[in-house]
Design a protein around this motif. Sequence first.
Motif, PDB file in Angstrom:
ATOM      1  N   LYS A  78       0.835  -1.208   0.000  1.00 42.84           N
ATOM      2  CA  LYS A  78       0.000   0.000   0.000  1.00 42.84           C
ATOM      3  C   LYS A  78       0.863   1.248   0.000  1.00 42.84           C
ATOM      4  O   LYS A  78       0.649   2.175  -0.776  1.00 42.84           O
ATOM      5  N   PRO A 102      -9.358  -9.524   1.566  1.00 47.86           N
ATOM      6  CA  PRO A 102      -9.837  -8.691   0.442  1.00 47.86           C
ATOM      7  C   PRO A 102      -8.941  -7.482   0.176  1.00 47.86           C
ATOM      8  O   PRO A 102      -9.002  -6.900  -0.913  1.00 47.86           O
ATOM      9  N   ALA A 103      -8.115  -7.110   1.156  1.00 46.01           N
ATOM     10  CA  ALA A 103      -7.208  -5.961   0.952  1.00 46.01           C
ATOM     11  C   ALA A 103      -6.283  -6.214  -0.245  1.00 46.01           C
ATOM     12  O   ALA A 103      -5.897  -5.272  -0.945  1.00 46.01           O
ATOM     13  N   LEU A 134      -7.064  -7.493  -3.034  1.00 47.12           N
ATOM     14  CA  LEU A 134      -7.782  -7.208  -4.281  1.00 47.12           C
ATOM     15  C   LEU A 134      -7.793  -5.719  -4.617  1.00 47.12           C
ATOM     16  O   LEU A 134      -8.012  -5.326  -5.758  1.00 47.12           O
ATOM     17  N   GLU A 135      -7.561  -4.902  -3.599  1.00 45.96           N
ATOM     18  CA  GLU A 135      -7.564  -3.444  -3.790  1.00 45.96           C
ATOM     19  C   GLU A 135      -6.232  -2.934  -4.341  1.00 45.96           C
ATOM     20  O   GLU A 135      -6.128  -1.787  -4.754  1.00 45.96           O
ATOM     21  N   LEU A 136      -5.206  -3.770  -4.279  1.00 47.99           N
ATOM     22  CA  LEU A 136      -3.852  -3.312  -4.624  1.00 47.99           C
ATOM     23  C   LEU A 136      -3.553  -3.568  -6.100  1.00 47.99           C
ATOM     24  O   LEU A 136      -3.883  -4.623  -6.626  1.00 47.99           O
ATOM     25  N   ASP A 137      -2.878  -2.597  -6.731  1.00 51.26           N
ATOM     26  CA  ASP A 137      -2.545  -2.806  -8.148  1.00 51.26           C
ATOM     27  C   ASP A 137      -1.111  -3.298  -8.326  1.00 51.26           C
ATOM     28  O   ASP A 137      -0.678  -3.567  -9.443  1.00 51.26           O
TER      29      ASP A 137
END
Length: 323
Positions: free
Chosen positions: A249, A269-270, A272-275
């Motif tokens: 992050k 799920p965190a 899935l938020e990361l690119d």
Amino acid sequence: MSKPIVLSTGWMMPLVTRQIEEAFEVHWLNKISDWDRLFAEVGPRIEGVCTGALTNVATTADMIKRMPNLKIISNYGVGYDSIDVPAAKAQGVVITHTPEVLNEEVADMAVGLLIATVREFNHAEAYLRSGDWAKNGEFRYTASLRDRHVGMIGFGRIGKAIGKRLEGFGVPLSYFGRKKQADVPYPFYDDLVAMARDVDTLIAILPGGPATQGLINKPVLEALGSRGIVINVARGSVVNEADLIEALKKRTIHSAGLDVYVNEPKIDPAFLELDNVTLLPHVGSGSQFTRDKMGQLVVDNLLAYKERRAPLTPTPDTPFKGW
Ligand code: 8YV
């Protein structure tokens, strides 16, 4: 004559299911809701367990105690951290697993995941699919394997197969482990933070379980630094996921490529938020070719018990001493 009883902790591939149902009376935990009743009624007569990380059911100390005549736990996979090893040992149960047959497959995948992460194949493909390539010109330039130094966390059978591939790619290697291996020419570290400081890419391929829990944590990620890439093809448990998510992050490391997670298949799920993380659904050994070989070993170990022959692949934790 009645067939010996085997308990399966969950779904098994057809090749396994067909053969164990032929040779044993099989009880399937995934088809039963009242496990207590099953253990009360059948537990004392169960002689074998068929399991694997894919069933997402741990073979706990309590379960093992409720099967006092248990002789063998046949694990589908080389890693057997979902089994309570001390409890099995205490009861004289042999745990078998599926080593060797998956080495090359997992090594192929690890190198594929490494390159996909470094060169950002996921973003590059999305760029093409969205039409951005035609609209905006070539995809942005990525990191490279060409200027990287890989630190292997664990250098056992699969680690060596990965090392062989990376050597062919001209990538310098170091390795971390419990002890220096006489026949390995690469720099050795028994201090993971020290290795992380000296390399920029980590590949984890070591057993899970209490001894390696949370090994890749904040101090390791800090030592790795902003160029850092973490590839995990071992077990989710070897990474402190909260520390990894924070580093991704805040971009205090470059990126990660993961095939394994603490809670599979319900991953944090965190992620899935990361690119800057490439995510695979634990596919390391997951080709039909290799899974057939693993499945057959699972069956052959159980059949060896049934015919009172030595098991083919007992784990080093539970060497075979006779049935
Ligand atoms: C399997 C694995 O996906 O062998 C292992 O330890 O993690 C994988 O090959 C897994 O064991 C399936 O249950």
